[in-house]
Design a protein around this motif. Structure first.
Motif, PDB file in Angstrom:
ATOM      1  N   ASP A 291      48.687  48.293  36.803  1.00 15.87           N
ATOM      2  CA  ASP A 291      48.439  48.959  35.516  1.00 15.87           C
ATOM      3  C   ASP A 291      46.945  49.257  35.392  1.00 15.87           C
ATOM      4  O   ASP A 291      46.146  48.865  36.235  1.00 15.87           O
TER       5      ASP A 291
ATOM      6  N   TYR B 116      43.139  50.672  35.345  1.00 19.14           N
ATOM      7  CA  TYR B 116      42.341  51.304  36.402  1.00 19.14           C
ATOM      8  C   TYR B 116      41.739  50.289  37.368  1.00 19.14           C
ATOM      9  O   TYR B 116      41.033  50.660  38.301  1.00 19.14           O
ATOM     10  N   GLY B 117      41.950  48.998  37.122  1.00 19.37           N
ATOM     11  CA  GLY B 117      41.229  47.977  37.869  1.00 19.37           C
ATOM     12  C   GLY B 117      41.588  47.887  39.338  1.00 19.37           C
ATOM     13  O   GLY B 117      40.702  47.814  40.196  1.00 19.37           O
TER      14      GLY B 117
ATOM     15  N   TYR C 293      40.681  46.875  25.723  1.00 17.04           N
ATOM     16  CA  TYR C 293      42.141  46.915  25.648  1.00 17.04           C
ATOM     17  C   TYR C 293      42.537  47.196  24.191  1.00 17.04           C
ATOM     18  O   TYR C 293      41.759  46.921  23.264  1.00 17.04           O
TER      19      TYR C 293
ATOM     20  N   CYS D  64      35.257  59.379  32.729  1.00 13.17           N
ATOM     21  CA  CYS D  64      34.372  60.032  33.708  1.00 13.17           C
ATOM     22  C   CYS D  64      34.742  59.561  35.112  1.00 13.17           C
ATOM     23  O   CYS D  64      35.306  58.478  35.278  1.00 13.17           O
TER      24      CYS D  64
ATOM     25  N   ARG E 196      35.684  45.454  30.146  1.00 11.17           N
ATOM     26  CA  ARG E 196      36.941  44.715  30.225  1.00 11.17           C
ATOM     27  C   ARG E 196      37.329  44.473  31.681  1.00 11.17           C
ATOM     28  O   ARG E 196      36.695  44.993  32.606  1.00 11.17           O
TER      29      ARG E 196
ATOM     30  N   GLU F 195      37.848  43.700  35.321  1.00  4.60           N
ATOM     31  CA  GLU F 195      37.090  43.160  36.446  1.00  4.60           C
ATOM     32  C   GLU F 195      35.940  44.079  36.863  1.00  4.60           C
ATOM     33  O   GLU F 195      34.774  43.687  36.883  1.00  4.60           O
ATOM     34  N   ASP F 196      36.253  45.316  37.187  1.00  2.64           N
ATOM     35  CA  ASP F 196      35.221  46.163  37.789  1.00  2.64           C
ATOM     36  C   ASP F 196      34.155  46.585  36.770  1.00  2.64           C
ATOM     37  O   ASP F 196      32.955  46.502  37.047  1.00  2.64           O
ATOM     38  N   SER F 197      34.564  47.015  35.587  1.00  2.00           N
ATOM     39  CA  SER F 197      33.550  47.419  34.591  1.00  2.00           C
ATOM     40  C   SER F 197      32.749  46.196  34.142  1.00  2.00           C
ATOM     41  O   SER F 197      31.558  46.306  33.812  1.00  2.00           O
TER      42      SER F 197
HETATM   43  O1  TRH Z   1      41.269  49.157  33.755  1.00  2.00           O
HETATM   44  P1  TRH Z   1      40.991  47.706  33.738  1.00  2.00           P
HETATM   45  O2  TRH Z   1      41.435  47.018  32.534  1.00  2.00           O
HETATM   46  O3  TRH Z   1      41.645  47.045  34.997  1.00  2.00           O
HETATM   47  C1  TRH Z   1      42.358  45.842  34.970  1.00  2.00           C
HETATM   48  C2  TRH Z   1      41.611  44.678  35.464  1.00  2.00           C
HETATM   49  O4  TRH Z   1      41.087  44.931  36.730  1.00  2.00           O
HETATM   50  C3  TRH Z   1      42.511  43.478  35.517  1.00  2.00           C
HETATM   51  O5  TRH Z   1      41.838  42.358  35.999  1.00  2.00           O
HETATM   52  C4  TRH Z   1      43.670  43.806  36.401  1.00  2.00           C
HETATM   53  O6  TRH Z   1      44.563  42.769  36.439  1.00  2.00           O
HETATM   54  C5  TRH Z   1      44.333  45.019  35.872  1.00  2.00           C
HETATM   55  O7  TRH Z   1      43.426  46.089  35.803  1.00  2.00           O
HETATM   56  C6  TRH Z   1      45.477  45.448  36.737  1.00  2.00           C
HETATM   57  O8  TRH Z   1      39.416  47.468  33.862  1.00  2.00           O
HETATM   58  P2  TRH Z   1      38.406  47.471  35.097  1.00  2.00           P
HETATM   59  O9  TRH Z   1      38.704  46.387  36.054  1.00  2.00           O
HETATM   60  O10 TRH Z   1      37.077  47.490  34.511  1.00  2.00           O
HETATM   61  O11 TRH Z   1      38.654  48.861  35.830  1.00  2.00           O
HETATM   62  C7  TRH Z   1      38.282  50.084  35.254  1.00  2.00           C
HETATM   63  C8  TRH Z   1      37.820  51.054  36.327  1.00  2.00           C
HETATM   64  O12 TRH Z   1      37.724  52.354  35.768  1.00  2.00           O
HETATM   65  C9  TRH Z   1      36.433  50.723  36.856  1.00  2.00           C
HETATM   66  O13 TRH Z   1      36.362  51.005  38.241  1.00  2.00           O
HETATM   67  C10 TRH Z   1      35.520  51.681  36.101  1.00  2.00           C
HETATM   68  C11 TRH Z   1      36.418  52.870  35.979  1.00  2.00           C
HETATM   69  N1  TRH Z   1      36.098  53.813  34.889  1.00  2.00           N
HETATM   70  C12 TRH Z   1      35.642  55.084  35.241  1.00  2.00           C
HETATM   71  O14 TRH Z   1      35.465  55.396  36.414  1.00  2.00           O
HETATM   72  N2  TRH Z   1      35.393  55.974  34.236  1.00  2.00           N
HETATM   73  C13 TRH Z   1      35.541  55.671  32.927  1.00  2.00           C
HETATM   74  O15 TRH Z   1      35.291  56.537  32.054  1.00  2.00           O
HETATM   75  C14 TRH Z   1      35.998  54.355  32.600  1.00  2.00           C
HETATM   76  C15 TRH Z   1      36.167  53.991  31.146  1.00  2.00           C
HETATM   77  C16 TRH Z   1      36.280  53.452  33.601  1.00  2.00           C
END
Ligand code: TRH
Length: 357
Positions: free
Chosen positions: A11, A13-14, A175, A221, A239, A241-243
Motif C-alpha cells: 500500500d 508509496y513506501g 496518513y 512530485c 510519515r 519510512e522513506d520520507s
Molecule cells: O507512503 P508511505 O506511508 O509508505 C509506507 C511506509 O513505508 C510503511 O512503513 C510501509 O509499511 C507502507 O508504506 C507499506 O510513506 P514513505 O515511506 O515516506 O514513502 C513515501 C514515498 O513517496 C517516499 O519515497 C517519498 C515519496 N514521495 C514523492 O516522491 N513525492 C511526493 O510528493 C510525496 C508526498 C512522497
C-alpha cells in the motif's frame, strides 16, 4: 553486477519509494538493475522520467513476464519481505526458482529497536530447497545496515540550515488519521493573533469543505524532486519510512507519523526512535516535541494536538540546531547501499560471477 530488486507494493508509496531509491543508487554506481514490481501507477508517479541509465523497471504482474530471462542475476534484493501471501503475484518465487544459486538478501523495515543489531545479516535456510536467505536491517547504529544517504543531493547537503526566521514554512505528508484539521486551525489562530507567521503545504488534499488562508495542497512530485521540496520548508511532518529518513537528512525539525499497525507495536517503535533522536535536547524542548509526536500519532494518554503544537513554538531554534547535528551524524554513519555491496562481495561467488563485483 546484474542485480534484481523484488518489490511488491502492499500500500502507499513506501515499498516502491524505498525500492526505487535503492535501485537508482545501485544503477548510478554502475550496476545493471532490474526492478521487478507489480504496480505501474505507483512507479509512474514516483519516477515519471524513467531516465537513470542501467535501471530497468519490469512490471512482473503482466502475463508475459518470464522469470527465466533473469537467470544471470548476481544478487537479488527483496525489500521488506513483501513477497508474502499478502500479495497476488508471486513473481518472487518464479525468480527464486530461476536463479537458485544467487545470493538473496531480504531488507527489512527500518527500526531503532535494539534487537535489530543482533538480527542484522543473520540467515535462514529453507528446509525444502536448502536455499539461504540473508536478512539485512537498516538502522541508526554501526551494527546495522544504516540508511540510504549516498543519493542525497550534494547542493542540499552543503546548504546551511539556519535558525527559522519570520515565516515558518510547514510541510505535511500524513496518513488520513492525523489531526490535520487541528494543525490547520491552530496555525490559523496563531497567525490571526499575531503570535506567529505560518504557511502550510499539505501533500495531497486539504480537509473537505475547509478554507484555510495559509494552507496549500501540494501535488505529488517525482521522487527526484522530493528532497528539494523538503528543503524548502522549515518544519517537516513526515510519515512511514522513506520520507521520515529524508526529513532527517534534510536537517530540519520534524514530526514523524509512524505507519500504524493493528497490534499497536508502532507506539513502542515511535518511542524507541524518539529516545534515540532526542538525546541532547533540553528537557523542556524534548518534552514539548514528544507531546507533539504523541498527539500527532494519536497515542493514548497524551495532550491534545493543538496544545502540543502551541507548546512547540518557542523551541524552533534549539530544534533546528539539533536537527543539523543529527543529520551530520547520519551522514557520518553507515550507508545502506555501500553496506549491501560490501556484504555481497563477501558471499560465495556464483557461477555467473562478474569481474566488476
Ligand atoms: O507512503 P508511505 O506511508 O509508505 C509506507 C511506509 O513505508 C510503511 O512503513 C510501509 O509499511 C507502507 O508504506 C507499506 O510513506 P514513505 O515511506 O515516506 O514513502 C513515501 C514515498 O513517496 C517516499 O519515497 C517519498 C515519496 N514521495 C514523492 O516522491 N513525492 C511526493 O510528493 C510525496 C508526498 C512522497
Amino acid at each position: 553486477m546484474q542485480i534484481g530488486i523484488v518489490c511488491k507494493v502492499i500500500d502507499n508509496y513506501g515499498d516502491a519509494g524505498f525500492s526505487l531509491r535503492l535501485a537508482k543508487a545501485l544503477a548510478i554506481k554502475g550496476h545493471s538493475v532490474s526492478l521487478f514490481h507489480d504496480n505501474l501507477p505507483t512507479f509512474e508517479a514516483l519516477y515519471p522520467a524513467n531516465d537513470v541509465s542501467g535501471l530497468q523497471l519490469i512490471d512482473a504482474s503482466r502475463a508475459e513476464f518470464n522469470a527465466d530471462a533473469y537467470r544471470l542475476l548476481d544478487l537479488v534484493i527483496e525489500p521488506f519481505g513483501t513477497s508474502s501471501e499478502q500479495t497476488e503475484y508471486r513473481f518472487d518465487l518464479a525468480i527464486k526458482e530461476s536463479c537458485p544459486a544467487t545470493p538473496w538478501l531480504l531488507v527489512d523495515y527500518l527500526s531503532s529497536e535494539e534487537w535489530v543489531e543482533s538480527f542484522h545479516l543473520s540467515q535462514s535456510v529453507d528446509p525444502n530447497t536448502g536455499r539461504i536467505t540473508s536478512y539485512f536491517y537498516p538502522g541508526f547504529t554501526d551494527k546495522t545496515g544504516g540508511l540510504i544517504h549516498c543519493d542525497y543531493p550534494q547542493y542540499l547537503r552543503q546548504a546551511k540550515n539556519t535558525a527559522i526566521q519570520n515565516t515558518l514554512k510547514v510541510f505535511v505528508f500524513a496518513y488520513p488519521n492525523a489531526p490535520l484539521l487541528e494543525l490547520l486551525q491552530a496555525c490559523e489562530e496563531l497567525n490571526e493573533q499575531g503570535l506567529a507567521q505560518i504557511e502550510i503545504g499539505v501533500a495531497g488534499k486539504l480537509p473537505r469543505n475547509s478554507k484555510f488562508e495559509y494552507a496549500t495542497a501540494l501535488p505529488f512530485c517525482p521522487q527526484s524532486q522530493f528532497d528539494g521540496l523538503l528543503a524548502g520548508h522549515d518544519v517537516l511532518f513526515v510519515r512511514g519510512e522513506d520520507s521520515f529518513v529524508r526529513a532527517q537528512l534534510a536537517g530540519k525539525p520534524f514530526v514523524w507519523q509512524i505507519y500504524p499497525t493493528q497490534d499497536l507495536a508502532h507506539a513502542k517503535k515511535l518511542a524507541d526512535f524518539f529516545k534515540r533522536y532526542s538525546t541532547g535536547l533540553s528537557a523542556p524542548c524534548s518534552s514539548a516535541l514528544w507531546n507533539c509526536w504523541a498527539s500527532w500519532n494519536r497515542l493514548e494518554e497524551c495532550a491534545g494536538f493543538i496544545e502540543s503544537w502551541q507548546g512547540l513554538q518557542v523551541h524552533w531554534t534549539e530544534l533546528q540546531a539539533h536537527a543539523n547535528r543529527w543529520r551530520n551524524e547520519l551522514f557520518a554513519g553507515p550507508e545502506l547501499v555501500k553496506e549491501i555491496l560490501t556484504w555481497r562481495s563477501g558471499q560465495t561467488p556464483t557461477l555467473m560471477e562478474k569481474p566488476d563485483l
